[in-house]
Design a protein around this motif. Structure first.
Motif, mmCIF file in Angstrom:
data_model
loop_
_atom_site.group_PDB
_atom_site.id
_atom_site.type_symbol
_atom_site.label_atom_id
_atom_site.label_comp_id
_atom_site.label_asym_id
_atom_site.label_seq_id
_atom_site.Cartn_x
_atom_site.Cartn_y
_atom_site.Cartn_z
ATOM 1 N N SER A 226 42.020 -12.754 55.882
ATOM 2 C CA SER A 226 41.946 -11.415 56.693
ATOM 3 C C SER A 226 41.614 -10.307 55.712
ATOM 4 C CB SER A 226 43.357 -11.177 57.169
ATOM 5 O OG SER A 226 43.530 -10.303 58.215
ATOM 6 N N PRO A 227 40.426 -10.134 55.519
ATOM 7 C CA PRO A 227 39.871 -9.160 54.586
ATOM 8 C C PRO A 227 40.794 -7.866 54.187
ATOM 9 C CG PRO A 227 38.002 -9.413 56.143
ATOM 10 C CD PRO A 227 39.634 -9.791 56.954
ATOM 11 N N GLY A 228 41.748 -7.559 55.141
ATOM 12 C CA GLY A 228 42.961 -6.412 54.422
ATOM 13 C C GLY A 228 43.766 -7.050 53.598
ATOM 14 N N ARG B 186 38.303 3.197 53.872
ATOM 15 C CA ARG B 186 38.395 1.786 53.895
ATOM 16 C C ARG B 186 37.102 1.036 53.646
ATOM 17 N NH1 ARG B 186 42.137 -1.154 57.842
ATOM 18 N NH2 ARG B 186 41.227 -2.889 58.519
ATOM 19 N N THR C 131 54.557 -1.034 65.759
ATOM 20 C CA THR C 131 54.883 -1.781 64.507
ATOM 21 C C THR C 131 54.849 -0.490 63.431
ATOM 22 O OG1 THR C 131 52.351 -1.835 64.552
ATOM 23 C CG2 THR C 131 53.692 -3.771 65.064
ATOM 24 N N ILE D 7 49.075 -11.501 62.443
ATOM 25 C CA ILE D 7 47.662 -12.092 62.704
ATOM 26 C C ILE D 7 47.482 -13.386 62.639
ATOM 27 C CG2 ILE D 7 45.131 -11.422 62.329
ATOM 28 C CD1 ILE D 7 46.090 -8.804 60.738
ATOM 29 N N ASN E 20 35.850 -4.486 55.620
ATOM 30 C CA ASN E 20 37.292 -4.632 56.228
ATOM 31 C C ASN E 20 37.599 -4.379 57.536
ATOM 32 O OD1 ASN E 20 39.820 -5.449 56.614
ATOM 33 N ND2 ASN E 20 40.675 -3.813 55.077
ATOM 34 N N THR F 249 33.871 -12.658 65.068
ATOM 35 C CA THR F 249 35.201 -12.667 65.542
ATOM 36 C C THR F 249 35.653 -11.457 65.792
ATOM 37 O OG1 THR F 249 36.078 -12.688 63.291
ATOM 38 C CG2 THR F 249 35.644 -14.961 64.599
ATOM 39 N N ARG G 5 44.931 -6.790 69.992
ATOM 40 C CA ARG G 5 46.183 -6.897 70.314
ATOM 41 C C ARG G 5 46.668 -5.851 71.384
ATOM 42 N NH1 ARG G 5 51.192 -4.368 68.426
ATOM 43 N NH2 ARG G 5 51.065 -2.371 67.364
ATOM 44 N N HIS H 283 42.901 -2.483 70.181
ATOM 45 C CA HIS H 283 44.113 -2.369 71.150
ATOM 46 C C HIS H 283 43.762 -2.271 72.730
ATOM 47 C CE1 HIS H 283 45.369 -1.426 67.197
ATOM 48 N NE2 HIS H 283 46.625 -1.511 67.537
ATOM 49 N N PRO I 237 43.237 1.126 62.860
ATOM 50 C CA PRO I 237 43.958 0.580 61.668
ATOM 51 C C PRO I 237 45.296 1.335 61.442
ATOM 52 C CG PRO I 237 42.436 2.107 61.120
ATOM 53 C CD PRO I 237 42.343 2.018 62.501
ATOM 54 N N SER I 238 46.285 1.088 60.529
ATOM 55 C CA SER I 238 47.333 1.924 60.189
ATOM 56 C C SER I 238 47.016 2.967 59.553
ATOM 57 C CB SER I 238 48.402 1.065 59.215
ATOM 58 O OG SER I 238 47.471 0.450 58.091
ATOM 59 N N ARG J 15 48.127 -12.959 58.582
ATOM 60 C CA ARG J 15 49.087 -11.969 57.955
ATOM 61 C C ARG J 15 50.433 -12.015 58.561
ATOM 62 N NH1 ARG J 15 47.813 -5.717 59.019
ATOM 63 N NH2 ARG J 15 48.803 -6.046 61.159
ATOM 64 N N SER K 171 51.732 -5.893 62.802
ATOM 65 C CA SER K 171 51.731 -7.034 63.594
ATOM 66 C C SER K 171 51.250 -8.370 62.843
ATOM 67 C CB SER K 171 50.617 -6.903 64.549
ATOM 68 O OG SER K 171 49.118 -6.695 64.316
HETATM 69 O O1 TXA Z 1 50.504 -3.382 63.602
HETATM 70 C C1 TXA Z 1 49.319 -3.391 63.171
HETATM 71 O O2 TXA Z 1 48.479 -4.314 63.335
HETATM 72 C C2 TXA Z 1 48.827 -1.990 63.105
HETATM 73 C C3 TXA Z 1 48.905 -1.059 64.270
HETATM 74 C C4 TXA Z 1 48.589 0.311 64.146
HETATM 75 O O3 TXA Z 1 48.497 -1.736 65.442
HETATM 76 N N1 TXA Z 1 47.525 -2.060 62.695
HETATM 77 C C5 TXA Z 1 47.044 -2.668 61.441
HETATM 78 O O4 TXA Z 1 45.668 -2.500 61.231
HETATM 79 O O5 TXA Z 1 47.759 -3.024 60.551
HETATM 80 P P1 TXA Z 1 44.815 -2.781 59.862
HETATM 81 O O6 TXA Z 1 43.556 -1.998 59.892
HETATM 82 O O7 TXA Z 1 45.867 -1.790 58.600
HETATM 83 O O8 TXA Z 1 44.982 -4.113 59.477
HETATM 84 C C6 TXA Z 1 44.241 -4.857 60.359
HETATM 85 C C7 TXA Z 1 43.850 -6.158 59.381
HETATM 86 C C8 TXA Z 1 43.203 -5.991 58.261
HETATM 87 O O9 TXA Z 1 43.857 -7.205 57.348
HETATM 88 C C9 TXA Z 1 41.884 -6.794 58.675
HETATM 89 O O10 TXA Z 1 41.223 -7.414 57.511
HETATM 90 C C10 TXA Z 1 42.454 -7.875 59.770
HETATM 91 O O11 TXA Z 1 43.421 -7.071 60.554
HETATM 92 N N2 TXA Z 1 41.235 -8.170 60.665
HETATM 93 C C11 TXA Z 1 40.675 -7.363 61.628
HETATM 94 N N3 TXA Z 1 39.618 -8.120 62.072
HETATM 95 C C12 TXA Z 1 39.564 -9.275 61.757
HETATM 96 C C13 TXA Z 1 38.903 -10.696 62.084
HETATM 97 N N4 TXA Z 1 37.801 -10.517 62.735
HETATM 98 N N5 TXA Z 1 39.005 -11.697 61.094
HETATM 99 C C14 TXA Z 1 40.258 -11.454 60.066
HETATM 100 N N6 TXA Z 1 41.097 -10.461 59.891
HETATM 101 C C15 TXA Z 1 40.604 -9.400 60.627
#
Ligand code: TXA
Ligand code: MG
Length: 314
Positions: free
Chosen positions: A222-224, A55, A32, A181, A59, A115, A119, A64, A140-141, A193, A179
């Motif tokens: 999804s807090p991000g 960050r 991704t 979500i 969030n 939770t 992935r 992985h 995370p990215s 997402r 990815s």
């Molecule tokens: O493709 C991807 O998913 C990439 C590659 C590197 O694997 N990773 C990625 O991670 O996009 P990041 O940290 O940029 O985004 C992760 C997202 C955030 O929006 C976060 O809020 C959400 O995943 N997230 C993580 N744990 C969560 C949970 N328990 N409930 C809801 N959202 C969650």
């Protein structure tokens, strides 16, 4: 300290795994976007990761894992979650499930939630690194929080070089957007997402429509998914049929006057793979960018989501 970029090979993957075991941070290619990996079970390493990205601690991170068996030690998979994992892993799908009692992923990585996001990446380097490390890696990215995601090793080095120990160069990212979500909590399956696996493909496997979380940008499920994400410094104008004289034009399909074209043939997969690197390139040389309309079908849903956040239109 400046990040070292090394070509991903058996020896450098082993070196990266040892850095991770000592609490270090490693830039890792996935199909991704590039991720910034750390030992998911080590709160100190995870704290370094939050700091490196700038960050917010509320969030949570994606962990992985090597496959469904490893995932089941970390989270509780109901029938829907299992079905989706079996259909789309390894690949660009993240599943949010209740955390398991046997989980090793630390509280900080989950931002204290009950939770966990899991992935199994398809990129061979990410897969080999998870195996060599021998446990879940949060990643995370690999970009500073809120900015465009990296799709090459040099993007990672440019954005994060002071904060990380090593970047494994595995070439460009074939999917190019993060990815999808999906939360599988109780009977509901919700899209948190849009991303690399399309809603249509997910619904075909589930045999029912996904529930879409109501978009409240202040309290995202999804807090991000905060409103201003993937931000460019340049001003973005979306759905532009043509550029104005002071604008760079990010085209799609057979348009005139494109400064760069996401896909001249109108291929949405190619457009997704080019999205972040072309936005970055135009952002470096222009203060105003117009973007051609992108259809909403297939990967178009995720592309439009990222563009709307980059332009602060959600
Ligand atoms: O493709 C991807 O998913 C990439 C590659 C590197 O694997 N990773 C990625 O991670 O996009 P990041 O940290 O940029 O985004 C992760 C997202 C955030 O929006 C976060 O809020 C959400 O995943 N997230 C993580 N744990 C969560 C949970 N328990 N409930 C809801 N959202 C969650
Ligand atoms: Mg991100």
């Amino acid at each position: 300290m400046s990040a070292l970029i090394l070509p991903a090979r058996d020896a450098t993957i082993r070196q990266a795994a040892s850095i991770l075991k000592c609490g270090g941070l490693v830039g890792m290619p996935t199909e991704t976007v590039y991720g910034l990996a750390a030992n998911a079970a080590d709160p100190e390493a995870v704290a370094r990761l939050y700091t490196a990205k700038g960050r917010p601690l509320f969030n949570p991170l994606i962990a992985h894992v090597s496959g469904l068996e490893a995932a089941k030690l970390e989270g509780r998979f109901n029938t829907n979650a299992r079905r989706l994992a079996e259909a789309f892993w390894p690949g660009p799908l993240t599943l949010v499930v209740p955390v398991a009692e046997s989980a090793t992923i630390c509280d900080l990585a989950r931002a204290g939630l009950d939770t966990v996001a899991l992935r199994t990446p398809a990129h061979p380097v990410a897969r080999d690194l998870v195996f060599a490390f021998g446990g879940p890696l949060v990643a995370p990215s690999a970009n500073p929080s809120g900015r465009a995601s990296p799709t090459t090793a040099s993007h990672v080095a440019a954005d994060m070089s002071d904060a990380i120990d090593l970047v494994l160069d595995g070439g460009g990212c074939a999917v190019g957007i993060e990815s999808t979500i999906i939360a599988c909590l109780g009977e509901t399956v919700s899209l948190l997402r849009p991303g690399g696996i399309s809603v249509e493909d997910l619904e075909a496997i589930l045999g029912k429509p996904l529930s879409h979380t109501t978009a409240n940008p202040d309290t995202p499920a999804s807090p991000g998914q905060l409103t201003r994400h993937y931000a460019t410094r340049a001003e973005l104008r979306l759905n532009a049929a043509a550029p104005q004289s002071d604008e760079a034009y990010l085209g799609f399909g057979p348009v005139d006057k494109a400064t760069l074209n996401l896909s001249a043939t109108g291929d949405l997969k190619e457009a997704a793979a080019n999205l972040f690197s072309m936005l970055r390139a135009l952002d470096e040389s222009h203060t105003r960018i117009a973007v051609a309309p992108i259809p909403m079908t297939g990967p178009g849903g995720a592309i439009n989501d990222r563009l709307a956040r980059a332009a602060k239109c959600v």
